[in-house]
Design an enzyme around this catalytic site. Structure first.
Site, PDB file in Angstrom:
ATOM      1  N   TYR A 261     -36.113 106.299  73.003  1.00 59.30           N
ATOM      2  CA  TYR A 261     -35.285 107.694  73.232  1.00 59.30           C
ATOM      3  C   TYR A 261     -34.836 108.449  71.831  1.00 59.30           C
ATOM      4  O   TYR A 261     -34.863 109.707  72.200  1.00 59.30           O
ATOM      5  CB  TYR A 261     -34.095 107.435  74.015  1.00 59.30           C
ATOM      6  CG  TYR A 261     -33.096 108.587  74.423  1.00 59.30           C
ATOM      7  CD1 TYR A 261     -33.526 109.711  75.318  1.00 59.30           C
ATOM      8  CD2 TYR A 261     -31.829 108.592  73.876  1.00 59.30           C
ATOM      9  CE1 TYR A 261     -32.745 110.714  75.545  1.00 59.30           C
ATOM     10  CE2 TYR A 261     -31.253 109.581  74.078  1.00 59.30           C
ATOM     11  CZ  TYR A 261     -31.562 110.529  74.961  1.00 59.30           C
ATOM     12  OH  TYR A 261     -30.507 111.634  75.269  1.00 59.30           O
TER      13      TYR A 261
ATOM     14  N   GLY B 263     -26.996 114.277  66.259  1.00 62.04           N
ATOM     15  CA  GLY B 263     -25.585 114.195  66.235  1.00 62.04           C
ATOM     16  C   GLY B 263     -25.179 115.772  66.432  1.00 62.04           C
ATOM     17  O   GLY B 263     -25.908 116.708  65.715  1.00 62.04           O
TER      18      GLY B 263
ATOM     19  N   CYS C 153     -26.046 109.414  64.243  1.00 60.90           N
ATOM     20  CA  CYS C 153     -25.907 110.293  63.188  1.00 60.90           C
ATOM     21  C   CYS C 153     -27.182 110.680  62.520  1.00 60.90           C
ATOM     22  O   CYS C 153     -28.106 109.841  62.732  1.00 60.90           O
ATOM     23  CB  CYS C 153     -24.834 110.002  62.430  1.00 60.90           C
ATOM     24  SG  CYS C 153     -23.429 109.828  63.069  1.00 60.90           S
TER      25      CYS C 153
ATOM     26  N   ASN D 174     -25.071 106.909  58.907  1.00 61.84           N
ATOM     27  CA  ASN D 174     -25.622 106.616  60.291  1.00 61.84           C
ATOM     28  C   ASN D 174     -25.654 105.055  60.474  1.00 61.84           C
ATOM     29  O   ASN D 174     -26.163 104.344  59.862  1.00 61.84           O
ATOM     30  CB  ASN D 174     -27.301 107.075  60.274  1.00 61.84           C
ATOM     31  CG  ASN D 174     -27.896 106.895  61.499  1.00 61.84           C
ATOM     32  OD1 ASN D 174     -29.257 106.614  61.457  1.00 61.84           O
ATOM     33  ND2 ASN D 174     -27.103 106.684  62.490  1.00 61.84           N
ATOM     34  N   GLY D 175     -24.947 104.792  61.481  1.00 60.35           N
ATOM     35  CA  GLY D 175     -24.923 103.297  61.852  1.00 60.35           C
ATOM     36  C   GLY D 175     -23.342 102.892  62.185  1.00 60.35           C
ATOM     37  O   GLY D 175     -22.599 103.916  62.552  1.00 60.35           O
TER      38      GLY D 175
END
Ligand code: SF4
Length: 473
Positions: free
Chosen positions: A254, A40, A14, A114-115
């Site tokens: 990535y 995302g 995210c 985020n996580g």
């Protein structure tokens, strides 16, 4: 017939963005999310505050589709947070889109995460037993329930109390009617940068969002730091006990954009170095180095530099393919890959080709690409992967297939090579990866390459992983 291509890459998690003290807070948040779109693509949302009232807008789809001029005009205020989501916990539907906004005894609060919280299941069960009613299936809502139930008297104390109970990966942007709050877990799994624009403070997942809006990078929000930004300025708290650092190494491999700085390093520089070390470790005679675009471009650049073999774009990517497309009735060979990538015959024909990619997950896409490159006339196809074999799933905010579906977990190197039908296959070593990413000692999570998890994984998953390992043996 509509079809989603099978997952053959780890999926981004995210992106979060927050801004305090700018009259165009919603517009700048929109642009920030635009720059973070790669993190995302399922839903996007913005919450703003004008100091009195908070407003929210969320929609499924890409940022550009989720908002228009009218929806942004309906978000007045000088403070905002935003979120782009790829579901790592909870289903993909609008109810799970973020930010999540609630009203409770401590006032209104919105959260963008985020996580992934590894103890969310346990906390949720406890909260439900105590009478909480959940609106979403996302792990993030747990934080809001803990916050709402806190008996502490101030927003800050209630927040510290609730965040102290969660475990796992979090980079949060939170908004109350008069404050922007940023928080990062003590392990620092996910990145979170702090920047400034014309006196306004900004927090965001990656520095590429600062670049787009012309903001200046100040520093990272530190692991374990709680940053409170209000009319009184910026205050930093360290309310959590220190913990060993575990930055996600896959951000460098990535996820992050190559034009970002993540965990203090240029992603482009790290990725190029991965390619250089890969070339040192797995030299092979060939005529041309070709990246598998876009993820293999930096690695191929480094590989070509060190090997002395010229690099050329042997595959071209169509950037305009959505997640779903209409599959033709007529059978077309390698259609799902062909729709995204097309070989350049003049680069490939009659040549010994080294293909460089960032990772292999299931191997099905690599196999189709190798076949496509051979069909375009390559004499030999050598696959080089700029990270070690991916053998274990992620529990810290990245969407991954199960261990049984990861080809490197279930096959030997030779078996993977045979499956993808390459003449040779080599991965970067773990030592090589760490040398490129963290030359001065490891502060990184490498669990997807080692299966050693720095934070206890969710209950039930341990047994499942052992079963998966047994199935692999
Ligand atoms: S398991 Fe892999 S993807 Fe997940 S945080 Fe660790 S390094 Fe990143």
């Amino acid at each position: 017939m509509k079809q989603d291509p099978p997952q053959d890459k780890f999926k981004d998690e995210c992106g979060v963005f927050g801004i305090f003290g700018h009259p165009e807070a919603a517009n700048l948040t929109y642009l920030g999310l635009y720059a973070l779109q790669h993190r995302g693509q399922e839903s996007a949302g913005i919450t703003t505050s004008d100091g009195e009232r908070m407003r929210i807008s969320r929609a499924m789809g890409h940022v550009a589709d989720a908002f228009d001029e009218a929806s942004l005009e309906a978000l007045p205020g000088h403070i905002a947070i935003g979120h782009t989501r790829y579901s790592t916990a909870g289903e993909s539907r609008l109810l799970n889109a973020q930010p999540i906004l609630i009203d409770c005894a401590h006032g209104q609060i919105a959260i963008a995460h985020n996580g992934n919280l590894v103890n969310a299941g346990e906390l949720r069960d406890r909260l439900v037993r105590d009478g909480s009613i959940f609106q979403t299936s996302s792990d993030t809502e747990v934080v809001l329930h803990l916050y709402a139930r806190s008996r502490e008297h101030t927003v800050e104390d209630a927040l510290v109390e609730s965040l102290s109970q969660i475990s796992g990966a979090f980079s949060f942007a939170l908004l109350t009617k008069d404050r922007l709050i940023a928080a990062r877990d003590p392990h620092g799994f996910r990145p979170l940068a702090l920047g400034k624009l014309d006196g306004a403070y900004i927090v965001c997942s990656e520095t590429c969002a600062l670049d787009l809006i012309g903001a200046t990078y100040i520093r990272d929000v530190e692991p374990g730091e709680l940053l409170i930004i209000s009319d009184g300025g910026l205050r930093s708290l360290r309310p959590f006990p220190p913990a060993p650092l575990a930055h996600c190494i896959f951000e460098h491999v990535y996820f992050a954009r190559p034009d970002s700085y993540v965990f203090g390093r240029s992603v482009n520089d790290v990725r190029t170095e991965l390619g250089r070390i890969l070339a040192e470790e797995s030299r092979v005679d060939a005529d041309v180095v070709s990246p598998i675009p876009d993820s293999g471009v930096c690695g191929a650049t480094g590989f070509a530099e060190t090997s002395g073999i010229p690099m050329a774009m042997g595959l071209i990517r169509n950037h305009y393919v959505g997640r779903t497309f209409i599959q033709p009735q007529q059978a077309i060979r390698h259609f799902s890959v062909k729709i995204k990538l097309n070989p350049v015959r003049s680069v490939i024909e009659g040549r010994r080709v080294i293909l460089v990619d960032d990772s292999i997950v299931r191997g099905t896409t690599s196999r189709k690409i190798v076949k496509m490159v051979r069909a375009a006339g390559a004499k030999e196809v050598h696959m080089r992967i700029a990270c070690p074999p991916t053998i274990s799933p992620c529990f810290y905010g990245v969407n991954t297939p199960t261990r049984a579906e990861l080809i490197a977990a279930t096959h030997t190197l030779d078996e993977v090579r045979d499956f993808i039908e390459a003449d040779t296959l080599a991965y970067l070593s773990l030592e090589g990866l760490l040398r490129a990413v963290a030359p001065s000692g490891s502060s990184y999570c490498t669990s997807c390459y080692t299966g050693n998890y720095p934070v206890a994984i969710p209950r039930g998953e341990q047994a499942y992983l052992q079963l998966a390992l047994k199935a692999v043996e």
